[in-house]
Write a protein that holds these residues in place. Structure first.
Motif, PDB file in Angstrom:
ATOM      1  N   VAL B 147      69.123  36.132  42.037  1.00 13.13           N
ATOM      2  CA  VAL B 147      69.410  34.878  41.335  1.00 13.13           C
ATOM      3  C   VAL B 147      70.914  34.593  41.253  1.00 13.13           C
ATOM      4  O   VAL B 147      71.352  33.452  41.479  1.00 13.13           O
ATOM      5  N   LEU B 148      71.726  35.616  41.010  1.00 11.47           N
ATOM      6  CA  LEU B 148      73.175  35.394  41.011  1.00 11.47           C
ATOM      7  C   LEU B 148      73.676  35.201  42.444  1.00 11.47           C
ATOM      8  O   LEU B 148      74.467  34.294  42.718  1.00 11.47           O
ATOM      9  N   GLY B 149      73.204  36.048  43.350  1.00  8.11           N
ATOM     10  CA  GLY B 149      73.624  35.922  44.752  1.00  8.11           C
ATOM     11  C   GLY B 149      73.303  34.546  45.315  1.00  8.11           C
ATOM     12  O   GLY B 149      74.053  34.002  46.138  1.00  8.11           O
ATOM     13  N   GLY B 172      67.492  25.789  36.198  1.00  3.20           N
ATOM     14  CA  GLY B 172      66.821  27.081  36.247  1.00  3.20           C
ATOM     15  C   GLY B 172      67.878  28.183  36.287  1.00  3.20           C
ATOM     16  O   GLY B 172      69.087  27.907  36.243  1.00  3.20           O
ATOM     17  N   ALA B 173      67.435  29.421  36.403  1.00  7.62           N
ATOM     18  CA  ALA B 173      68.376  30.544  36.382  1.00  7.62           C
ATOM     19  C   ALA B 173      69.380  30.442  37.531  1.00  7.62           C
ATOM     20  O   ALA B 173      70.563  30.757  37.352  1.00  7.62           O
ATOM     21  N   VAL B 174      68.933  29.983  38.716  1.00  8.11           N
ATOM     22  CA  VAL B 174      69.857  29.858  39.851  1.00  8.11           C
ATOM     23  C   VAL B 174      70.919  28.800  39.545  1.00  8.11           C
ATOM     24  O   VAL B 174      72.115  29.017  39.769  1.00  8.11           O
ATOM     25  N   GLY B 175      70.499  27.647  39.029  1.00  9.40           N
ATOM     26  CA  GLY B 175      71.445  26.596  38.690  1.00  9.40           C
ATOM     27  C   GLY B 175      72.453  27.087  37.649  1.00  9.40           C
ATOM     28  O   GLY B 175      73.666  26.852  37.781  1.00  9.40           O
ATOM     29  N   LEU B 176      71.957  27.777  36.626  1.00  9.40           N
ATOM     30  CA  LEU B 176      72.853  28.270  35.574  1.00  9.40           C
ATOM     31  C   LEU B 176      73.865  29.261  36.149  1.00  9.40           C
ATOM     32  O   LEU B 176      75.051  29.230  35.794  1.00  9.40           O
ATOM     33  N   ILE B 304      81.752  39.253  34.454  1.00  5.20           N
ATOM     34  CA  ILE B 304      80.725  38.207  34.315  1.00  5.20           C
ATOM     35  C   ILE B 304      79.485  38.816  33.662  1.00  5.20           C
ATOM     36  O   ILE B 304      79.278  40.033  33.736  1.00  5.20           O
ATOM     37  N   GLU B 305      78.700  37.954  33.023  1.00  6.28           N
ATOM     38  CA  GLU B 305      77.471  38.427  32.378  1.00  6.28           C
ATOM     39  C   GLU B 305      76.268  37.611  32.854  1.00  6.28           C
ATOM     40  O   GLU B 305      75.652  36.884  32.072  1.00  6.28           O
ATOM     41  N   PRO B 306      75.922  37.751  34.116  1.00  4.30           N
ATOM     42  CA  PRO B 306      74.814  36.946  34.647  1.00  4.30           C
ATOM     43  C   PRO B 306      73.468  37.316  34.025  1.00  4.30           C
ATOM     44  O   PRO B 306      72.529  36.520  34.063  1.00  4.30           O
ATOM     45  N   GLY B 307      73.392  38.520  33.413  1.00  5.80           N
ATOM     46  CA  GLY B 307      72.140  38.974  32.803  1.00  5.80           C
ATOM     47  C   GLY B 307      71.689  38.096  31.649  1.00  5.80           C
ATOM     48  O   GLY B 307      70.538  38.180  31.205  1.00  5.80           O
ATOM     49  N   LYS B 308      72.604  37.228  31.166  1.00  5.34           N
ATOM     50  CA  LYS B 308      72.239  36.319  30.077  1.00  5.34           C
ATOM     51  C   LYS B 308      71.093  35.369  30.442  1.00  5.34           C
ATOM     52  O   LYS B 308      70.494  34.763  29.561  1.00  5.34           O
ATOM     53  N   VAL B 309      70.842  35.198  31.731  1.00  9.30           N
ATOM     54  CA  VAL B 309      69.732  34.296  32.094  1.00  9.30           C
ATOM     55  C   VAL B 309      68.378  34.889  31.716  1.00  9.30           C
ATOM     56  O   VAL B 309      67.391  34.170  31.630  1.00  9.30           O
TER      57      VAL B 309
END
Lengths: 338, 338
Positions: B147-149, B172-176, B304-309
């Motif tokens: 999702v982050l990639g 969605g998670a990708v957009g965020l 970064i904190e991408p896990g927030k999604v």
């Protein structure tokens, strides 16, 4: 004066028209030194693009400034100038970004196959040469007005860089000058797709290293063969049909770029096919104004000879023969002098 | 072991499956530390994408290497590794060009919503961390797997550069994470398109400066309003519908770029519309493998904190609730631990 007017499929006439006059204070009137027939003129001539009524033809031009409106500041009477098919103010955000053909005040310039032409937004649109050029330079300079600028934009949009393998779909004048442009930008290998001996010859003269005669899926397979199954780094799409567009996309390696400048006719791209192709796609009406100073310089300094695409020279009053010769593919491009 | 299998629309089951084994000498078996439900899993779950039979689900994963085939050289038992949804050899010309999801030997990795997973081409596909990470880092590291990639690739494909104005279509998670990626790449202004308060909040936390709630043509008009009529420099398309794609293209300034990563469903682009838009279009299945080392570094160093999604954490055996919660938009993304 007499000018060129299209009435319908196959019905182009050289007939009496009013001389153009200054309508807006930003206009200029140009006395045409040379003009020509464009591949895109053939779409309505062949009835494959509708016209709404009798249409003055021609949008490639160079010539001497005859008159200017009161608000024109930089363009002067007596200068030799070249402009693009879209007039642009050259000051709006889109112009500043180099996309003058999306200028917020753009206006199509039509009716150039005539002795006189009105050009709107003269200061933004026209580029003057240092001096009035010798006649020998006219074909090259006229080419910068559209056909070279368009081939150049195809190479720019396809991100052509030194050392790349480039394929060119389309052997019309734009495609041939796409070959020249790719060569100028340092492409190492240039694959021209053409089945026409005289056009192949010109492609080679402009820098093509390989010729592919196959089209469609067979053409794609041939490009893959020539690139060890990888595909070309950059592909210039210079036709504008569904077949040529898919040929371009499928000939490109993942991450490679397609620069498309052929006005698409009934082209539809399927989202998933494009998605999995992984190609970069960029194109549109070439912002020729952006490239004019550089291209005029290359022509005036004899670095390039784009005028070679004109293989038929006619007096303007024989313009209808120019259309016929190009329609029948007897000529690549007809050069016209009033 | 028990794993997640989709039988048809709305019918996802957590049921007994065979444990995966080494099939090719280049395989690895991973004991999953964390996995999750992807927005793309919802397409077949909602019956909007056909499946041919019972389908093991899940393609986002991180975990400990349990076993490796004889030909695996760099990946070792006991390492913590992350991989992408496409296995890739990372040596072919497409991989070298950074397009591992177009690898000449690519293989889809499926069935990750389970305690054990077989990953083909382990050396090319998996990236190991220096040490086995603390549990706190798992959400962020799992996010890098897809999702982050994917959000990152959207920003790359859209050529996001420092100072730019960027719009993101899709909350969605990708957009965020597209918002987060644009922020990391130095975008000055980031316009998130969302009408969902909790997602708007997260978008702001990731760096969005403006929120637009309108969609379609109204959404485009709003973006134009916010950019003085010019359009965004870069637009990230993270949905994959006709409406979202046209919203992205029409929100972009001429010469600007659309990066599209939402798998297009029944999307067709009209050639002439695209031509006159003057946008650059690039996208496709995100070559996550290319970005993994950089993204893992950013997560491990708390940049970064991408896990927030992940706003819903469930034990793996409650995976069906994860699908339901995401389908009903009660959750942005469900984090699952075996």
């Amino acid at each position: 004066m007499k000018g060129t007017v299209l009435y319908g499929p196959g019905d182009v006439r050289f007939e009496e028209r009013d001389e153009p006059t200054i309508l807006a204070p930003t206009d200029a009137i140009i006395r045409i030194s040379a003009t020509c027939v464009c591949g895109s003129d053939l779409w309505p001539y062949r009835g494959r693009q509708a016209i709404t009524g009798p249409t003055p033809m021609g949008h490639e031009y160079c010539g001497i400034v005859e008159d200017v409106g009161k608000a024109v500041e930089t363009v002067k009477r007596g200068q030799f100038v070249i402009g693009s098919f879209f007039a642009s103010d050259n000051t709006c955000p889109h112009c500043h970004a180099g996309y003058q053909t999306s200028c917020q005040h753009k206006e199509f310039v039509g009716g150039a196959q005539a002795p006189l032409l009105r050009v709107p937004l003269a200061d933004g649109t026209l580029v003057a040469t240092r001096e009035v050029p010798h006649d020998d330079l006219l074909p090259g300079l006229l080419a910068t007005s559209d056909v070279l600028g368009t081939g150049w934009f195809a190479a720019e949009a396809a991100n052509v860089k030194p050392g790349m393998t480039v394929a060119v779909v389309g052997d019309g004048a734009v495609g041939l000058l796409g070959v020249l442009s790719a060569k100028q930008k340092g492409a190492e290998r240039i694959i021209a797709m053409s089945r026409h001996p005289r056009r192949q010859e010109l492609a080679r003269a402009f820098g093509a290293t390989d010729i592919v005669t196959e089209r469609g899926e067979e053409g794609v397979a041939r490009i893959k063969d020539l690139t060890r199954g990888v595909g070309a780094d950059a592909v210039l799409e210079c036709v504008g049909t569904q077949e040529s567009m898919m040929q371009a996309i499928n000939s490109t390696r993942p991450g490679g770029s397609v620069g498309y400048v052929g006005l698409p006719h009934e082209v539809e791209l399927k989202g998933q096919e494009l998605f999995f192709s992984h190609v970069r796609l960029h194109g549109g009406p070439a912002p020729v104004r952006q490239f004019l100073p550089e291209l005029i310089g290359l022509v005036c300094n004899d670095k390039i000879e784009p005028g070679k695409v004109f293989d038929l020279t006619l007096p303007l009053d024989q313009v209808t023969e120019g259309y016929r010769a190009m329609d029948e593919r007897r000529a690549i491009k007809a050069f016209l002098r009033p």
